[in-house]
Design a protein around this motif. Structure first.
Motif, PDB file in Angstrom:
ATOM      1  N   ALA A  64       0.834  -1.203   0.000  1.00 21.19           N
ATOM      2  CA  ALA A  64       0.000   0.000   0.000  1.00 21.19           C
ATOM      3  C   ALA A  64       0.872   1.258   0.000  1.00 21.19           C
ATOM      4  CB  ALA A  64      -0.919  -0.003   1.219  1.00 21.19           C
ATOM      5  N   MET A  65       1.944   1.241   0.777  1.00 23.46           N
ATOM      6  CA  MET A  65       2.860   2.382   0.803  1.00 23.46           C
ATOM      7  C   MET A  65       3.494   2.616  -0.564  1.00 23.46           C
ATOM      8  SD  MET A  65       4.854   1.784   4.410  1.00 23.46           S
ATOM      9  CE  MET A  65       4.090   2.125   5.996  1.00 23.46           C
ATOM     10  N   MET A  66       3.889   1.548  -1.222  1.00 26.90           N
ATOM     11  CA  MET A  66       4.499   1.679  -2.548  1.00 26.90           C
ATOM     12  C   MET A  66       3.503   2.260  -3.541  1.00 26.90           C
ATOM     13  SD  MET A  66       7.693   0.870  -2.388  1.00 26.90           S
ATOM     14  CE  MET A  66       8.145   0.610  -4.112  1.00 26.90           C
ATOM     15  N   TYR A  67       2.253   1.852  -3.438  1.00 31.34           N
ATOM     16  CA  TYR A  67       1.226   2.420  -4.317  1.00 31.34           C
ATOM     17  C   TYR A  67       1.106   3.927  -4.095  1.00 31.34           C
ATOM     18  CZ  TYR A  67      -3.292   3.370  -6.466  1.00 31.34           C
ATOM     19  OH  TYR A  67      -4.288   3.895  -7.238  1.00 31.34           O
ATOM     20  N   MET A  68       1.080   4.341  -2.840  1.00 36.58           N
ATOM     21  CA  MET A  68       0.963   5.763  -2.521  1.00 36.58           C
ATOM     22  C   MET A  68       2.127   6.564  -3.093  1.00 36.58           C
ATOM     23  SD  MET A  68      -0.220   5.275   1.466  1.00 36.58           S
ATOM     24  CE  MET A  68      -0.509   6.994   1.854  1.00 36.58           C
ATOM     25  N   LEU A  69       3.326   6.031  -2.933  1.00 34.66           N
ATOM     26  CA  LEU A  69       4.527   6.755  -3.346  1.00 34.66           C
ATOM     27  C   LEU A  69       4.704   6.826  -4.853  1.00 34.66           C
ATOM     28  CD1 LEU A  69       7.005   5.334  -0.684  1.00 34.66           C
ATOM     29  CD2 LEU A  69       6.166   7.695  -0.809  1.00 34.66           C
ATOM     30  N   THR A  70       4.100   5.909  -5.572  1.00 32.31           N
ATOM     31  CA  THR A  70       4.296   5.859  -7.025  1.00 32.31           C
ATOM     32  C   THR A  70       3.164   6.504  -7.816  1.00 32.31           C
ATOM     33  OG1 THR A  70       3.378   3.600  -7.038  1.00 32.31           O
ATOM     34  CG2 THR A  70       5.778   3.809  -6.968  1.00 32.31           C
ATOM     35  N   ARG A  71       2.278   7.235  -7.145  1.00 30.10           N
ATOM     36  CA  ARG A  71       1.252   7.974  -7.882  1.00 30.10           C
ATOM     37  C   ARG A  71       1.890   9.213  -8.520  1.00 30.10           C
ATOM     38  NH1 ARG A  71      -0.951   4.570  -9.558  1.00 30.10           N
ATOM     39  NH2 ARG A  71       0.733   3.430  -8.534  1.00 30.10           N
ATOM     40  N   PRO A  72       1.335   9.697  -9.640  1.00 34.69           N
ATOM     41  CA  PRO A  72       1.821  10.951 -10.232  1.00 34.69           C
ATOM     42  C   PRO A  72       1.760  12.081  -9.218  1.00 34.69           C
ATOM     43  CG  PRO A  72       0.283   9.846 -11.714  1.00 34.69           C
ATOM     44  CD  PRO A  72       0.227   9.099 -10.415  1.00 34.69           C
ATOM     45  N   ARG A  73       2.611  13.075  -9.375  1.00 32.45           N
ATOM     46  CA  ARG A  73       2.740  14.123  -8.370  1.00 32.45           C
ATOM     47  C   ARG A  73       1.460  14.945  -8.179  1.00 32.45           C
ATOM     48  NH1 ARG A  73       6.285  13.276  -4.762  1.00 32.45           N
ATOM     49  NH2 ARG A  73       5.901  15.423  -4.082  1.00 32.45           N
ATOM     50  N   ASN A  74       0.558  14.907  -9.137  1.00 33.29           N
ATOM     51  CA  ASN A  74      -0.689  15.658  -8.982  1.00 33.29           C
ATOM     52  C   ASN A  74      -1.741  14.882  -8.192  1.00 33.29           C
ATOM     53  OD1 ASN A  74      -0.992  13.818 -11.200  1.00 33.29           O
ATOM     54  ND2 ASN A  74      -2.892  14.881 -11.744  1.00 33.29           N
ATOM     55  N   VAL A  75      -1.358  13.711  -7.667  1.00 30.84           N
ATOM     56  CA  VAL A  75      -2.282  12.871  -6.906  1.00 30.84           C
ATOM     57  C   VAL A  75      -1.687  12.593  -5.530  1.00 30.84           C
ATOM     58  CG1 VAL A  75      -3.363  10.584  -6.750  1.00 30.84           C
ATOM     59  CG2 VAL A  75      -3.257  11.775  -8.953  1.00 30.84           C
ATOM     60  N   THR A  76      -2.492  12.812  -4.490  1.00 28.54           N
ATOM     61  CA  THR A  76      -2.101  12.465  -3.121  1.00 28.54           C
ATOM     62  C   THR A  76      -3.078  11.434  -2.573  1.00 28.54           C
ATOM     63  OG1 THR A  76      -1.128  14.630  -2.635  1.00 28.54           O
ATOM     64  CG2 THR A  76      -1.810  13.303  -0.751  1.00 28.54           C
ATOM     65  N   ILE A  77      -2.550  10.326  -2.087  1.00 30.17           N
ATOM     66  CA  ILE A  77      -3.379   9.369  -1.346  1.00 30.17           C
ATOM     67  C   ILE A  77      -3.325   9.808   0.108  1.00 30.17           C
ATOM     68  CG2 ILE A  77      -3.802   6.951  -0.796  1.00 30.17           C
ATOM     69  CD1 ILE A  77      -3.970   7.556  -3.788  1.00 30.17           C
ATOM     70  N   ARG A  78      -4.364  10.440   0.581  1.00 30.22           N
ATOM     71  CA  ARG A  78      -4.329  11.052   1.916  1.00 30.22           C
ATOM     72  C   ARG A  78      -4.394  10.013   3.025  1.00 30.22           C
ATOM     73  NH1 ARG A  78      -9.473  14.467   3.507  1.00 30.22           N
ATOM     74  NH2 ARG A  78      -8.988  13.556   5.531  1.00 30.22           N
ATOM     75  N   ASP A  79      -5.013   8.881   2.747  1.00 32.71           N
ATOM     76  CA  ASP A  79      -5.085   7.796   3.727  1.00 32.71           C
ATOM     77  C   ASP A  79      -5.502   6.535   2.992  1.00 32.71           C
ATOM     78  OD1 ASP A  79      -5.174   6.243   5.997  1.00 32.71           O
ATOM     79  OD2 ASP A  79      -6.855   7.293   6.935  1.00 32.71           O
ATOM     80  N   MET A  80      -4.861   5.431   3.330  1.00 30.72           N
ATOM     81  CA  MET A  80      -5.259   4.152   2.758  1.00 30.72           C
ATOM     82  C   MET A  80      -5.504   3.171   3.906  1.00 30.72           C
ATOM     83  SD  MET A  80      -3.378   1.736  -0.085  1.00 30.72           S
ATOM     84  CE  MET A  80      -3.507   3.009  -1.349  1.00 30.72           C
ATOM     85  N   ILE A  81      -6.747   2.738   4.044  1.00 27.30           N
ATOM     86  CA  ILE A  81      -7.107   1.767   5.077  1.00 27.30           C
ATOM     87  C   ILE A  81      -6.985   0.377   4.467  1.00 27.30           C
ATOM     88  CG2 ILE A  81      -8.936   0.924   6.584  1.00 27.30           C
ATOM     89  CD1 ILE A  81     -10.003   3.772   6.723  1.00 27.30           C
TER      90      ILE A  81
END
Length: 242
Positions: free
Chosen positions: A217-234
């Motif tokens: 899940a952390m890797m998914y968050m970090l590899t999003r394009p810079r215009n996208v923020t995953i603010r929380d992933m449960i």
């Protein structure tokens, strides 16, 4: 499509075991230089030696104010800059409040809350100056639900949820993404304080996750394009009922 992380520099606290070690290995596999922060000098030095030249050991005791304050400056002397900060170190208290001690409460709140705030406060000016960065904090499903068997732990994670989301708003204007991952129960040393009956019941029910499932899940968050923020992933075990 995910964004490549190769060539970036990450700092992971609590990197010598559990989720911290799992995300360290995933980042290294992605071509990231990882500064492995842990208070266990023997363990982190041994692991960094085994994982290769892009794994850098940093011995820091986050519960020691001087050691905690020195962490980011010492890391910058070693690697020059920080692209990613993963605040992962933490501890757990379960059971009835009357059965714990003030010292145990202080230790957990200092590690779960105060150290995270101080680490972010220390790295923020560096990332602001560079106009880029990622900060991800390991929170918990307990930061979203008042779990009656862990009042102190839940309180610490509710505090972190508030801190992460306010810092996300403060730092977004500087090109810095801030988010958290909120896992359910994970098979790690953190569960060593669980009552044996509760732990066995969860294992039998298939209501526990492996650390790798959180680092994914952390890797998914970090590899999003810079215009996208995953603010929380449960992230929950499918058989976890809460």
């Amino acid at each position: 499509m995910g964004v490549e992380l190769e060539g970036k520099i990450a700092v992971v606290t609590g990197a010598a075991s559990g989720i911290g070690l799992s995300i360290t290995k995933d980042l290294l596999d992605a071509g990231v230089t990882v500064v492995m922060v842990d208070r266990d000098a023997a363990a982190v030095l041994k692991l960094a030696g085994e994982l290769g030249q892009t794994a850098v050991a940093q011995v820091t005791d986050l519960l020691d104010p001087q050691s905690c304050d020195a962490m980011v400056p010492e890391i910058l002397e070693k690697v020059g800059h920080i692209d990613i900060l993963l605040c992962n170190a933490g501890s757990y208290i379960g059971g009835d409040l009357v059965d714990t001690t003030p010292a145990t409460i202080d230790r957990m709140m200092n590690l779960n809350v105060n150290a995270v705030m101080k680490n972010v406060q220390s790295v923020a000016p560096h990332m602001i100056k560079r106009s880029t960065g990622d900060i991800v904090v390991t929170c918990s499903i307990a930061g979203h639900s008042a779990i009656h068997v862990e009042p102190v732990y839940s309180a610490s994670k509710w505090a972190i949820t508030s801190f992460v989301q306010t810092m996300r708003r403060q730092l977004m204007q500087h090109g810095i993404r801030v988010g958290q991952v909120s896992p359910g129960p994970v098979i790690s040393a953190l569960l060593s304080d669980w009552e044996p009956e509760r732990l066995q019941k969860m294992k039998d029910a298939g209501a526990l996750m492996e650390t790798r499932e959180v680092s994914d899940a952390m890797m998914y968050m970090l590899t999003r394009p810079r215009n996208v923020t995953i603010r929380d992933m449960i992230v929950l075990p499918s058989n976890f009922d809460i």
